[in-house]
Design a protein around this motif. Structure first.
Motif, PDB file in Angstrom:
ATOM      1  N   ASP A 158       2.558  41.047 -50.960  1.00 33.07           N
ATOM      2  CA  ASP A 158       1.701  40.717 -49.820  1.00 33.07           C
ATOM      3  C   ASP A 158       0.766  39.553 -50.119  1.00 33.07           C
ATOM      4  OD1 ASP A 158       2.832  42.728 -48.316  1.00 33.07           O
ATOM      5  OD2 ASP A 158       1.111  44.092 -48.456  1.00 33.07           O
ATOM      6  N   LEU A 159       0.330  39.415 -51.363  1.00 31.03           N
ATOM      7  CA  LEU A 159      -0.604  38.344 -51.698  1.00 31.03           C
ATOM      8  C   LEU A 159       0.054  36.975 -51.529  1.00 31.03           C
ATOM      9  CD1 LEU A 159      -3.417  37.542 -52.530  1.00 31.03           C
ATOM     10  CD2 LEU A 159      -2.762  37.875 -54.919  1.00 31.03           C
ATOM     11  N   VAL A 160       1.313  36.860 -51.886  1.00 34.87           N
ATOM     12  CA  VAL A 160       2.047  35.602 -51.693  1.00 34.87           C
ATOM     13  C   VAL A 160       2.032  35.231 -50.217  1.00 34.87           C
ATOM     14  CG1 VAL A 160       4.325  34.506 -51.814  1.00 34.87           C
ATOM     15  CG2 VAL A 160       3.497  35.874 -53.737  1.00 34.87           C
ATOM     16  N   GLU A 161       2.287  36.205 -49.359  1.00 36.07           N
ATOM     17  CA  GLU A 161       2.324  35.966 -47.912  1.00 36.07           C
ATOM     18  C   GLU A 161       0.946  35.607 -47.365  1.00 36.07           C
ATOM     19  OE1 GLU A 161       5.093  35.673 -46.113  1.00 36.07           O
ATOM     20  OE2 GLU A 161       6.085  35.949 -48.048  1.00 36.07           O
ATOM     21  N   GLU A 162      -0.089  36.297 -47.812  1.00 39.75           N
ATOM     22  CA  GLU A 162      -1.455  36.008 -47.344  1.00 39.75           C
ATOM     23  C   GLU A 162      -1.892  34.617 -47.787  1.00 39.75           C
ATOM     24  OE1 GLU A 162      -3.375  37.764 -45.190  1.00 39.75           O
ATOM     25  OE2 GLU A 162      -1.647  39.084 -45.006  1.00 39.75           O
ATOM     26  N   LEU A 163      -1.550  34.233 -48.995  1.00 37.93           N
ATOM     27  CA  LEU A 163      -1.895  32.898 -49.475  1.00 37.93           C
ATOM     28  C   LEU A 163      -1.148  31.833 -48.672  1.00 37.93           C
ATOM     29  CD1 LEU A 163      -1.943  33.520 -53.334  1.00 37.93           C
ATOM     30  CD2 LEU A 163      -3.923  33.151 -51.828  1.00 37.93           C
ATOM     31  N   LYS A 164       0.096  32.118 -48.321  1.00 41.47           N
ATOM     32  CA  LYS A 164       0.894  31.179 -47.529  1.00 41.47           C
ATOM     33  C   LYS A 164       0.211  30.915 -46.180  1.00 41.47           C
ATOM     34  CE  LYS A 164       5.410  31.684 -47.409  1.00 41.47           C
ATOM     35  NZ  LYS A 164       6.759  32.192 -47.020  1.00 41.47           N
ATOM     36  N   LYS A 165      -0.375  31.949 -45.581  1.00 39.63           N
ATOM     37  CA  LYS A 165      -1.091  31.789 -44.306  1.00 39.63           C
ATOM     38  C   LYS A 165      -2.274  30.841 -44.454  1.00 39.63           C
ATOM     39  CE  LYS A 165      -0.027  36.451 -42.671  1.00 39.63           C
ATOM     40  NZ  LYS A 165      -0.617  37.774 -42.389  1.00 39.63           N
ATOM     41  N   LEU A 166      -2.819  30.736 -45.661  1.00 40.52           N
ATOM     42  CA  LEU A 166      -3.950  29.844 -45.927  1.00 40.52           C
ATOM     43  C   LEU A 166      -3.488  28.455 -46.356  1.00 40.52           C
ATOM     44  CD1 LEU A 166      -6.208  32.288 -47.973  1.00 40.52           C
ATOM     45  CD2 LEU A 166      -6.374  31.734 -45.548  1.00 40.52           C
ATOM     46  N   GLY A 167      -2.178  28.261 -46.423  1.00 39.66           N
ATOM     47  CA  GLY A 167      -1.637  26.984 -46.870  1.00 39.66           C
ATOM     48  C   GLY A 167      -1.614  26.855 -48.381  1.00 39.66           C
ATOM     49  N   ILE A 168      -1.668  27.982 -49.082  1.00 37.66           N
ATOM     50  CA  ILE A 168      -1.647  27.991 -50.542  1.00 37.66           C
ATOM     51  C   ILE A 168      -0.292  28.518 -50.999  1.00 37.66           C
ATOM     52  CG2 ILE A 168      -2.709  28.927 -52.637  1.00 37.66           C
ATOM     53  CD1 ILE A 168      -5.309  29.275 -50.979  1.00 37.66           C
ATOM     54  N   ARG A 169       0.417  27.707 -51.744  1.00 38.09           N
ATOM     55  CA  ARG A 169       1.715  28.137 -52.281  1.00 38.09           C
ATOM     56  C   ARG A 169       1.472  28.841 -53.614  1.00 38.09           C
ATOM     57  NH1 ARG A 169       7.138  27.556 -52.157  1.00 38.09           N
ATOM     58  NH2 ARG A 169       8.206  27.302 -54.153  1.00 38.09           N
ATOM     59  N   SER A 170       1.919  30.061 -53.719  1.00 43.51           N
ATOM     60  CA  SER A 170       1.745  30.827 -54.944  1.00 43.51           C
ATOM     61  C   SER A 170       2.548  30.215 -56.083  1.00 43.51           C
ATOM     62  CB  SER A 170       2.195  32.278 -54.740  1.00 43.51           C
ATOM     63  OG  SER A 170       2.206  32.970 -55.969  1.00 43.51           O
ATOM     64  N   ALA A 171       1.912  30.102 -57.230  1.00 45.22           N
ATOM     65  CA  ALA A 171       2.587  29.591 -58.428  1.00 45.22           C
ATOM     66  C   ALA A 171       3.714  30.520 -58.858  1.00 45.22           C
ATOM     67  CB  ALA A 171       1.583  29.422 -59.563  1.00 45.22           C
ATOM     68  N   LEU A 172       3.675  31.769 -58.447  1.00 46.54           N
ATOM     69  CA  LEU A 172       4.747  32.694 -58.807  1.00 46.54           C
ATOM     70  C   LEU A 172       6.070  32.287 -58.181  1.00 46.54           C
ATOM     71  CD1 LEU A 172       2.997  36.186 -58.688  1.00 46.54           C
ATOM     72  CD2 LEU A 172       3.472  34.733 -60.651  1.00 46.54           C
ATOM     73  N   LEU A 173       6.013  31.637 -57.019  1.00 46.36           N
ATOM     74  CA  LEU A 173       7.258  31.164 -56.402  1.00 46.36           C
ATOM     75  C   LEU A 173       7.886  30.075 -57.267  1.00 46.36           C
ATOM     76  CD1 LEU A 173       6.113  31.005 -52.678  1.00 46.36           C
ATOM     77  CD2 LEU A 173       7.494  32.773 -53.790  1.00 46.36           C
ATOM     78  N   ASP A 174       7.047  29.203 -57.825  1.00 45.42           N
ATOM     79  CA  ASP A 174       7.546  28.161 -58.720  1.00 45.42           C
ATOM     80  C   ASP A 174       8.060  28.768 -60.024  1.00 45.42           C
ATOM     81  OD1 ASP A 174       6.865  26.253 -56.833  1.00 45.42           O
ATOM     82  OD2 ASP A 174       4.862  25.979 -57.673  1.00 45.42           O
ATOM     83  N   ALA A 175       7.368  29.792 -60.516  1.00 48.94           N
ATOM     84  CA  ALA A 175       7.793  30.466 -61.746  1.00 48.94           C
ATOM     85  C   ALA A 175       9.158  31.118 -61.553  1.00 48.94           C
ATOM     86  CB  ALA A 175       6.758  31.498 -62.176  1.00 48.94           C
ATOM     87  N   GLU A 176       9.378  31.690 -60.358  1.00 47.00           N
ATOM     88  CA  GLU A 176      10.682  32.297 -60.061  1.00 47.00           C
ATOM     89  C   GLU A 176      11.778  31.237 -60.069  1.00 47.00           C
ATOM     90  OE1 GLU A 176      10.532  34.390 -56.364  1.00 47.00           O
ATOM     91  OE2 GLU A 176       9.171  35.924 -57.129  1.00 47.00           O
TER      92      GLU A 176
END
Length: 182
Positions: A158-176
């Motif tokens: 859920d945190l990845v999705e909430e950050l996306k709503k703020l225009g913040i790309r989670s570094a975990l997506l890049d790590a994946e």
């Protein structure tokens, strides 16, 4: 799960108290690994703001603990954390876990307010959120919760999705993506 508050807003229901030691240790351990990787890439160490409220003042008198002052702090930035200590030196395990979770996601641009420096702010934020514990995390002016809820959001995505709503790309997506390339 969300619970309606008296002001029409909602908050996530707590997971039955504070996060367990094992879960917090795992988040912190993982945070150190990701944080070290970010440091190697030159992405760590950006400055954070500290509590910047007026000093003194009663609950309704416009001081740092007044509803108006707390509202200004909550809305000053898309990601706001009220914690014990600073991101560079958290003075509580739960505050440290919140900082590590945010680091895992690459969230370095946020406002951190040290409630230990201002007793009025410490009480004011608890009154404002109707939540008795510190740390407290706000995303886009909305109260999210504390350590346990942020950890749960991290674990279930859920945190990845909430950050996306703020225009913040989670570094975990890049790590994946990096892991998939290997």
């Amino acid at each position: 799960m969300r619970r309606k508050l008296s002001g029409g807003s909602s908050r996530r229901a707590p997971m039955g108290g504070r996060c367990g030691c094992g879960a917090m240790r795992a988040a912190v351990r993982t945070g150190w690994r990701i944080g070290a990787a970010a440091a190697l890439r030159g992405q760590a160490g950006r400055p954070f703001s500290q509590a910047a409220g007026e000093s003194g003042g009663a609950e309704g008198g416009g001081g740092s603990g007044s509803r108006e002052a707390v509202e200004r702090l909550v809305r000053e930035h898309p990601v706001v954390v009220f914690m014990k200590g600073s991101p560079a030196q958290p003075l509580c395990g739960f505050s440290n876990a919140v900082v590590q979770i945010l680091r895992l996601h690459g969230v370095e641009d946020y406002r951190a307010h040290d409630v230990l420096q201002d007793p009025d702010l410490r009480q004011g934020i608890k009154n404002y959120s109707n939540w008795p514990t510190i740390p407290q995390v706000y995303l886009n002016g909305e109260f999210v919760g504390g350590c346990d809820i942020l950890l749960q959001m991290h674990q279930n995505g859920d945190l990845v999705e909430e950050l996306k709503k703020l225009g913040i790309r989670s570094a975990l997506l890049d790590a994946e993506k990096d892991q998939e390339k290997k």
